[in-house]
Design an enzyme around this catalytic site. Structure first.
Site, PDB file in Angstrom:
ATOM      1  N   ASP A  44       0.839  -1.112   0.010  1.00  0.00           N
ATOM      2  CA  ASP A  44       0.132   0.180  -0.066  1.00  0.00           C
ATOM      3  C   ASP A  44       1.098   1.259  -0.167  1.00  0.00           C
ATOM      4  OD1 ASP A  44      -2.816   1.165   0.862  1.00  0.00           O
ATOM      5  OD2 ASP A  44      -1.340   2.322   1.942  1.00  0.00           O
ATOM      6  N   TYR A  49       2.798   9.946  -0.400  1.00  0.00           N
ATOM      7  CA  TYR A  49       4.120   9.490   0.481  1.00  0.00           C
ATOM      8  C   TYR A  49       5.266   9.619  -0.188  1.00  0.00           C
ATOM      9  CZ  TYR A  49       0.407   6.477   2.647  1.00  0.00           C
ATOM     10  OH  TYR A  49      -0.801   5.997   3.165  1.00  0.00           O
ATOM     11  N   LYS A  78      -2.926   5.829  -3.950  1.00  0.00           N
ATOM     12  CA  LYS A  78      -4.017   6.722  -3.690  1.00  0.00           C
ATOM     13  C   LYS A  78      -4.016   8.065  -4.759  1.00  0.00           C
ATOM     14  CE  LYS A  78      -4.044   4.830   0.911  1.00  0.00           C
ATOM     15  NZ  LYS A  78      -2.453   4.306   0.902  1.00  0.00           N
ATOM     16  N   HIS A 110      -7.851   9.534  -1.781  1.00  0.00           N
ATOM     17  CA  HIS A 110      -7.084   9.627  -0.420  1.00  0.00           C
ATOM     18  C   HIS A 110      -7.923  10.372   0.642  1.00  0.00           C
ATOM     19  CE1 HIS A 110      -2.612   9.277   1.279  1.00  0.00           C
ATOM     20  NE2 HIS A 110      -3.542   8.785   2.318  1.00  0.00           N
TER      21      HIS A 110
END
Length: 284
Positions: A44, A49, A78, A110
């Site tokens: 994930d 990120y 996401k 997200h």
């Protein structure tokens, strides 16, 4: 490994490796290498990120080492909140390019609001809708095998279900014994949406809770394993994050024990409506 069949028929592993805060190729490579060695097949990530490219490169390098192919993996990413609305398609395509994948197994919105705008901005529903329509098109073209949402409330889900052509397959939210979102879980079950938990350890606060430690001693497991097993026994998927190879291995060893009914109730009884991450309830 146990899997869940999503509402469109595809199967997703119930346990995946979360990669929030895993930055830098060497750190990402080490974590993914350990995860693949111990049986993880689900990973994930997210645009925000800032590790999609490193994950894509590491997986390309690691798959031959572990005798695996892309088809053996389940990769989730996401849409960044800044890309809601008209920027949605570009955001989706950037994830595909960064991960160097022809398709992603799951792609999520997200956050229900658009970055840079107030939570009460009346345009949020329109931006969400435009993002979802973009994801529906990419789902239809085969770029995404399944689509879903993250950090949505029951209200956000009701709004989406009233307008969508493709029902969301997954809802990813904060869920742990300090935040037992019973109404949200019941809504997902009633509507065929798989609930996947993040921050299952309460960002670390829960692993030192005396009740959790006592159950860990009782079952000869780590506190993290007890917390993750608690979610799994409710049919909730988990994506524990770690860069430590030993913890990565431990967090996957969840299928050789079960918590008794009374112990599940002990953990359920710890609910205090405490969020350690973000609160989406204020997003219009």
């Amino acid at each position: 490994m146990e899997r869940v069949r999503l509402n469109n028929g595809i199967e997703m592993p119930l346990v995946g490796l979360g990669t929030f805060k895993l930055r830098g190729y060497d750190i990402v490579y080490q974590a993914l290498d350990a995860a693949l060695a111990h049986g993880y097949r689900s990973f994930d990530t997210a645009s925000v990120y800032q590790n999609e490219a490193d994950i894509g490169k590491a997986l390309k390098d690691l798959l031959p080492k572990h005798g695996l192919s892309r088809q053996d993996l389940f990769i989730t990413s996401k849409l960044a909140p800044k890309d809601h609305g008209r920027e949605g398609e570009a955001g989706c395509l950037r994830s595909l390019e960064a991960l160097d994948c022809e398709y992603l197994d799951l792609y999520l919105i997200h956050w229900p609001g658009k970055q840079g705008h107030k939570s009460e901005d009346s345009q949020n529903p329109a931006w969400r809708q435009e993002s979802w329509e973009t994801m529906e098109r990419l789902y239809g073209s085969g770029s995404f095998r399944a689509i879903g949402v993250s950090n949505y409330t029951v209200g956000h889900l009701q709004e989406l279900l009233a307008r969508c052509h493709v029902k969301p397959a997954v809802l990813q939210v904060e869920y742990h014994p300090h935040l037992v979102q019973e109404e949200l879980l019941a809504f997902c079950l009633a509507n065929g949406i798989h609930l996947q938990a993040y921050s299952s350890l309460g960002t670390g606060y829960l692993i030192t809770e005396p009740k959790v430690e006592a159950l860990a001693t009782k079952y000869s497991k780590t506190p993290a394993q007890v917390l993750l097993r608690w979610a799994l026994q409710q049919g909730i998927g988990v994506i524990p994050k770690s860069s430590n190879p030993e913890r990565i291995a431990q967090n996957f060893q969840l299928f050789d024990f079960s918590l008794g009914k009374e112990d599940m109730e002990v953990l359920n009884g710890m609910h205090s409506d405490t969020r350690y991450c973000w609160d989406p309830r204020h997003v219009v």
